[in-house]
Motif scaffolding. Structure first.
Motif, mmCIF file in Angstrom:
data_model
loop_
_atom_site.group_PDB
_atom_site.id
_atom_site.type_symbol
_atom_site.label_atom_id
_atom_site.label_comp_id
_atom_site.label_asym_id
_atom_site.label_seq_id
_atom_site.Cartn_x
_atom_site.Cartn_y
_atom_site.Cartn_z
ATOM 1 N N SER A 54 0.772 -1.167 -0.006
ATOM 2 C CA SER A 54 -0.046 -0.005 0.075
ATOM 3 C C SER A 54 0.829 1.257 -0.076
ATOM 4 O O SER A 54 0.355 2.394 -0.024
ATOM 5 N N ALA A 56 3.470 1.871 -2.350
ATOM 6 C CA ALA A 56 4.458 1.677 -3.520
ATOM 7 C C ALA A 56 5.068 3.162 -4.011
ATOM 8 O O ALA A 56 4.260 4.227 -3.855
ATOM 9 N N ALA A 62 1.678 0.534 -8.081
ATOM 10 C CA ALA A 62 0.554 0.543 -7.677
ATOM 11 C C ALA A 62 -0.528 0.329 -8.532
ATOM 12 O O ALA A 62 -1.501 -0.232 -8.329
ATOM 13 N N CYS A 65 -0.770 -3.554 -8.868
ATOM 14 C CA CYS A 65 -1.342 -4.365 -7.769
ATOM 15 C C CYS A 65 -2.733 -4.031 -7.957
ATOM 16 O O CYS A 65 -3.743 -5.091 -7.890
ATOM 17 N N ARG A 66 -3.323 -2.873 -8.505
ATOM 18 C CA ARG A 66 -4.738 -2.872 -8.785
ATOM 19 C C ARG A 66 -5.205 -3.631 -10.000
ATOM 20 O O ARG A 66 -6.480 -4.223 -9.806
ATOM 21 N N ASP A 83 -0.814 -7.389 2.254
ATOM 22 C CA ASP A 83 -0.080 -6.129 2.188
ATOM 23 C C ASP A 83 1.212 -6.304 2.897
ATOM 24 O O ASP A 83 0.993 -6.056 4.201
#
Length: 151
Positions: A54, A56, A62, A65-66, A83
């Motif tokens: 969380s 990044a 980021a 990850c999403r 995380d």
């Protein structure tokens, strides 16, 4: 004012914007044919695990990850999220050693996905499996047997 005592800490390392697990509605019908055993899934012990951060430092991390979380959610895959920037232990009765995970992944770029006992996959490898039609059979193999009665 003094902060309340005895409550949960919301220190920077204790908070994560990511949920601890994702159980999409209809996942059993999508992966187990609907007639499977209806025992509840134990969060912290799901067969697909996603390792994210969380905090990044790079926008690319980021974004990846999403994308990984969105891909698995769209496919109705139940998965745990770890995380590595947050200090979470005791997930669903499973003690997570954050330092051991960081050591395991210290030379790896996040996110990482593990399907069953398979190797850790990066976002590009996961997308390649999806593009070539190899991801669904891997997911089906671990999800069909997961949560079904033994015997």
């Amino acid at each position: 004012r003094r902060p309340p005592t005895g409550g949960p800490s919301l220190a920077a390392e204790a908070y994560s914007p990511w949920p601890t697990h994702v159980l999409p509605a209809g996942w059993r019908e999508a992966w187990q044919g609907g007639g499977a055993h209806r025992a509840p899934l134990p969060p912290g012990r799901l067969p697909v695990r996603v390792y994210v951060t969380s905090t990044a430092a790079e926008a690319r991390t980021a974004k990846h990850c999403r994308r990984v979380i969105d891909l698995l959610s769209a496919k109705k895959v139940p998965f745990d999220i770890f995380d590595l920037a947050a200090d979470r232990v005791g997930r669903g009765g499973v003690v997570v050693d954050r330092e051991a995970l960081r050591g395991l992944l210290r030379h790896e770029r996040l996110p990482r996905v593990q399907v069953g006992d398979g190797p850790l996959l990066d976002a590009g490898q996961l997308q390649d499996l999806e593009d070539f039609g190899e991801l669904d059979p891997k997911l089906r193999a671990v999800l069909r047997s997961f949560g079904t009665p033994a015997g």
